[in-house]
Design a protein around this motif. Structure first.
Motif, PDB file in Angstrom:
ATOM      1  N   VAL A  34       0.817  -1.220   0.000  1.00 35.59           N
ATOM      2  CA  VAL A  34       0.000   0.000   0.000  1.00 35.59           C
ATOM      3  C   VAL A  34       0.848   1.266   0.000  1.00 35.59           C
ATOM      4  O   VAL A  34       0.316   2.362  -0.102  1.00 35.59           O
ATOM      5  CB  VAL A  34      -0.969   0.021   1.207  1.00 35.59           C
ATOM      6  N   ASP A  35       2.166   1.109   0.120  1.00 35.66           N
ATOM      7  CA  ASP A  35       3.050   2.280   0.060  1.00 35.66           C
ATOM      8  C   ASP A  35       4.458   1.829  -0.303  1.00 35.66           C
ATOM      9  O   ASP A  35       4.758   0.623  -0.378  1.00 35.66           O
ATOM     10  CB  ASP A  35       3.049   3.061   1.372  1.00 35.66           C
ATOM     11  N   GLY A  36       5.335   2.800  -0.522  1.00 35.61           N
ATOM     12  CA  GLY A  36       6.685   2.491  -0.943  1.00 35.61           C
ATOM     13  C   GLY A  36       7.490   1.724   0.085  1.00 35.61           C
ATOM     14  O   GLY A  36       8.273   0.831  -0.251  1.00 35.61           O
ATOM     15  N   LYS A  37       7.300   2.051   1.359  1.00 39.32           N
ATOM     16  CA  LYS A  37       8.038   1.379   2.424  1.00 39.32           C
ATOM     17  C   LYS A  37       7.715  -0.111   2.458  1.00 39.32           C
ATOM     18  O   LYS A  37       8.625  -0.957   2.558  1.00 39.32           O
ATOM     19  CB  LYS A  37       7.703   2.024   3.770  1.00 39.32           C
ATOM     20  N   GLU A  38       6.436  -0.453   2.358  1.00 35.70           N
ATOM     21  CA  GLU A  38       6.041  -1.863   2.380  1.00 35.70           C
ATOM     22  C   GLU A  38       6.577  -2.587   1.146  1.00 35.70           C
ATOM     23  O   GLU A  38       7.006  -3.742   1.232  1.00 35.70           O
ATOM     24  CB  GLU A  38       4.511  -1.981   2.441  1.00 35.70           C
ATOM     25  N   LEU A  43      10.477  -6.502  -1.350  1.00 35.44           N
ATOM     26  CA  LEU A  43      11.547  -6.723  -2.324  1.00 35.44           C
ATOM     27  C   LEU A  43      12.836  -7.180  -1.634  1.00 35.44           C
ATOM     28  O   LEU A  43      13.561  -8.039  -2.154  1.00 35.44           O
ATOM     29  CB  LEU A  43      11.801  -5.446  -3.124  1.00 35.44           C
ATOM     30  N   ARG A  44      13.122  -6.614  -0.476  1.00 34.48           N
ATOM     31  CA  ARG A  44      14.322  -7.051   0.275  1.00 34.48           C
ATOM     32  C   ARG A  44      14.200  -8.496   0.735  1.00 34.48           C
ATOM     33  O   ARG A  44      15.203  -9.198   0.910  1.00 34.48           O
ATOM     34  CB  ARG A  44      14.534  -6.125   1.476  1.00 34.48           C
ATOM     35  N   ASN A  45      12.955  -8.964   0.916  1.00 31.83           N
ATOM     36  CA  ASN A  45      12.708 -10.351   1.305  1.00 31.83           C
ATOM     37  C   ASN A  45      12.557 -11.261   0.085  1.00 31.83           C
ATOM     38  O   ASN A  45      12.149 -12.423   0.222  1.00 31.83           O
ATOM     39  CB  ASN A  45      11.454 -10.442   2.186  1.00 31.83           C
ATOM     40  N   HIS A  46      12.848 -10.708  -1.096  1.00 28.17           N
ATOM     41  CA  HIS A  46      12.806 -11.472  -2.352  1.00 28.17           C
ATOM     42  C   HIS A  46      11.430 -12.084  -2.616  1.00 28.17           C
ATOM     43  O   HIS A  46      11.313 -13.237  -3.026  1.00 28.17           O
ATOM     44  CB  HIS A  46      13.885 -12.572  -2.337  1.00 28.17           C
ATOM     45  N   GLU A  47      10.376 -11.280  -2.387  1.00 30.51           N
ATOM     46  CA  GLU A  47       9.016 -11.765  -2.565  1.00 30.51           C
ATOM     47  C   GLU A  47       8.448 -11.479  -3.950  1.00 30.51           C
ATOM     48  O   GLU A  47       7.315 -11.854  -4.236  1.00 30.51           O
ATOM     49  CB  GLU A  47       8.102 -11.140  -1.497  1.00 30.51           C
ATOM     50  N   ALA A  48       9.207 -10.808  -4.818  1.00 30.43           N
ATOM     51  CA  ALA A  48       8.693 -10.501  -6.159  1.00 30.43           C
ATOM     52  C   ALA A  48       9.841 -10.297  -7.135  1.00 30.43           C
ATOM     53  O   ALA A  48      10.918  -9.815  -6.770  1.00 30.43           O
ATOM     54  CB  ALA A  48       7.823  -9.241  -6.117  1.00 30.43           C
ATOM     55  N   MET A  60       6.759   7.768   1.115  1.00 31.06           N
ATOM     56  CA  MET A  60       7.758   7.472   0.082  1.00 31.06           C
ATOM     57  C   MET A  60       7.052   7.308  -1.260  1.00 31.06           C
ATOM     58  O   MET A  60       6.268   6.373  -1.458  1.00 31.06           O
ATOM     59  CB  MET A  60       8.525   6.203   0.453  1.00 31.06           C
ATOM     60  N   ASP A  61       7.309   8.210  -2.208  1.00 30.55           N
ATOM     61  CA  ASP A  61       6.645   8.115  -3.513  1.00 30.55           C
ATOM     62  C   ASP A  61       7.410   7.169  -4.442  1.00 30.55           C
ATOM     63  O   ASP A  61       8.451   6.603  -4.082  1.00 30.55           O
ATOM     64  CB  ASP A  61       6.473   9.495  -4.147  1.00 30.55           C
ATOM     65  N   GLY A  62       6.866   6.996  -5.651  1.00 26.84           N
ATOM     66  CA  GLY A  62       7.452   6.044  -6.585  1.00 26.84           C
ATOM     67  C   GLY A  62       8.865   6.390  -7.007  1.00 26.84           C
ATOM     68  O   GLY A  62       9.703   5.503  -7.207  1.00 26.84           O
ATOM     69  N   GLU A  67      14.699   5.014  -6.679  1.00 28.81           N
ATOM     70  CA  GLU A  67      16.053   5.381  -6.248  1.00 28.81           C
ATOM     71  C   GLU A  67      16.609   4.353  -5.267  1.00 28.81           C
ATOM     72  O   GLU A  67      17.774   3.953  -5.346  1.00 28.81           O
ATOM     73  CB  GLU A  67      16.036   6.763  -5.597  1.00 28.81           C
ATOM     74  N   GLN A  68      15.740   3.899  -4.344  1.00 27.57           N
ATOM     75  CA  GLN A  68      16.198   2.934  -3.343  1.00 27.57           C
ATOM     76  C   GLN A  68      16.466   1.573  -3.971  1.00 27.57           C
ATOM     77  O   GLN A  68      17.430   0.888  -3.589  1.00 27.57           O
ATOM     78  CB  GLN A  68      15.144   2.810  -2.234  1.00 27.57           C
ATOM     79  N   ILE A  69      15.635   1.177  -4.911  1.00 27.99           N
ATOM     80  CA  ILE A  69      15.866  -0.088  -5.626  1.00 27.99           C
ATOM     81  C   ILE A  69      17.223  -0.053  -6.321  1.00 27.99           C
ATOM     82  O   ILE A  69      17.997  -1.021  -6.282  1.00 27.99           O
ATOM     83  CB  ILE A  69      14.740  -0.339  -6.648  1.00 27.99           C
ATOM     84  N   ARG A  70      17.518   1.073  -6.947  1.00 29.76           N
ATOM     85  CA  ARG A  70      18.803   1.222  -7.648  1.00 29.76           C
ATOM     86  C   ARG A  70      19.960   1.250  -6.649  1.00 29.76           C
ATOM     87  O   ARG A  70      20.973   0.577  -6.858  1.00 29.76           O
ATOM     88  CB  ARG A  70      18.793   2.499  -8.483  1.00 29.76           C
TER      89      ARG A  70
END
Length: 342
Positions: A34-38, A43-48, A60-62, A67-70
């Motif tokens: 429901v938001d960027g933090k979740e 993603l850090r738990n390799h769920e997708a 946290m917007d898109g 930026e954090q993913i990168r």
């Protein structure tokens, strides 16, 4: 193996629409944030492996998620799904690592085409496997249930309509328009000034209003333009004269024409109706918000209020748009919502 998909959007309606746009064979592999933090936690738990990401979210917007993913080099393909259709928005998300961009509301044909292009889905393969595998057959046709409220529905269709009006404004003025999250609330006429969240006690504004009607819906659009912004806006619109009452009125009328027209057409298209517009009227100039909204305060009716604050990047220009829907419009809107979610 089916690709695990994460849909990140603060709007329940948008999550539901995105899930429905995915092929039936991929339905069992969907999770939501429901938001960027979740989303980042998943993603850090390799769920997708594939992320459908909204841009316009609280906290946290898109852009910040990308930026954090990168920065963390998280292993995920990201497709942005947004109502913000500005060319600059598309360019920015690609530079941040998004592989593609889908405009809202999502269409199944567009989504399937991208999934095929990126090798995530081949029509028939997953469905054929499901017929042969009882475990897939038992879970492959259902998606998590999502409840959608009237406020969420109005916020999401306003978000899409706002994207259209912002895109028109951006192209005309050659600027980037920051996308706020539309605010939706039921308010009494006497409480309308409470809807304007960006106004200080000392600010003076000028305002223009324009009525609109359609089959089952009626209301009024108000544009509240900060007096301090008139000169800058006149310059951006390339007026010969930059100051004076006549110029201020011209700015009000031009801005209302740009924003009201595109926004209300965006709303009408999503509701599948044509909205008729009345003549724009200047409510007043160089006054505080409470004075400009006085013409509503004598009525007892509750209004469904949508507020959008337009901000131009790197410009000290501020204007608020209020869309005020009558109480009699609510049954029509509830019917449209029920049609969408069934």
């Amino acid at each position: 193996m089916t690709t695990r998909i994460l849909i990140c959007d603060d709007s329940a309606l948008a999550r539901k629409q995105m899930a429905r746009a995915l092929p039936q064979g991929l339905q069992a592999s969907i999770s939501f944030a429901v938001d960027g933090k979740e989303a980042l936690e998943k993603l850090r738990n390799h769920e997708a492996e594939l992320l459908f990401l909204d841009l316009n979210m609280p906290g946290m917007d898109g852009y910040q998620v990308l930026e954090q993913i990168r920065n963390e080099d998280l292993p995920v393909m990201t497709i942005v799904v947004s109502g913000d259709i500005q060319t600059e928005a598309r360019e920015r998300v690609r530079k941040l690592g998004a592989i593609d961009f889908i405009k809202k509301p999502t269409e199944t044909s567009t989504v399937v085409g991208l999934l095929v292009d990126y090798g995530v889905y081949r029509p028939g393969d997953i469905e054929d496997a499901a017929l042969q595998d009882a475990s897939l057959r038992s879970t492959g046709s259902s998606t998590p249930e999502i409840s959608v409220s009237l406020n969420d529905y109005l916020q999401e269709i306003s978000n899409v309509a706002m994207g259209r009006s912002s895109d028109l404004l951006a192209r005309l003025l050659r600027v980037f328009v920051k996308q706020p999250i539309p605010k939706v609330a039921f308010l009494a006429n006497s409480e309308l000034h409470m809807a304007i969240s960006s106004v200080g006690d000392s600010d003076t504004y000028s305002a223009v209003c324009q009525g609109f009607t359609g089959a089952g819906i009626a209301g009024e659009a108000l544009l509240l333009f900060a007096d301090a912004s008139f000169k800058d806006m006149a310059e951006m619109l390339h007026y010969e004269n930059l100051e004076g009452e006549a110029v201020n009125v011209e700015v009000l009328m031009d801005m209302s024409s740009i924003l009201f027209g595109a926004f209300l057409k965006g709303i009408g298209d999503q509701l599948d109706l044509k909205l008729g517009l009345g003549h724009p009227t200047v409510l007043g100039q160089h006054r505080q918000i409470t004075e400009l909204l006085d013409h509503h305060s004598a009525r007892e009716e509750q209004l469904l209020c949508i507020e959008i604050c337009y901000t131009l990047e790197n410009r000290d220009i501020e204007c608020d748009m209020l869309i005020l829907l009558t109480e009699d419009s609510v049954p029509f809107l509830e019917d449209r919502l029920q049609y969408l979610v069934d």
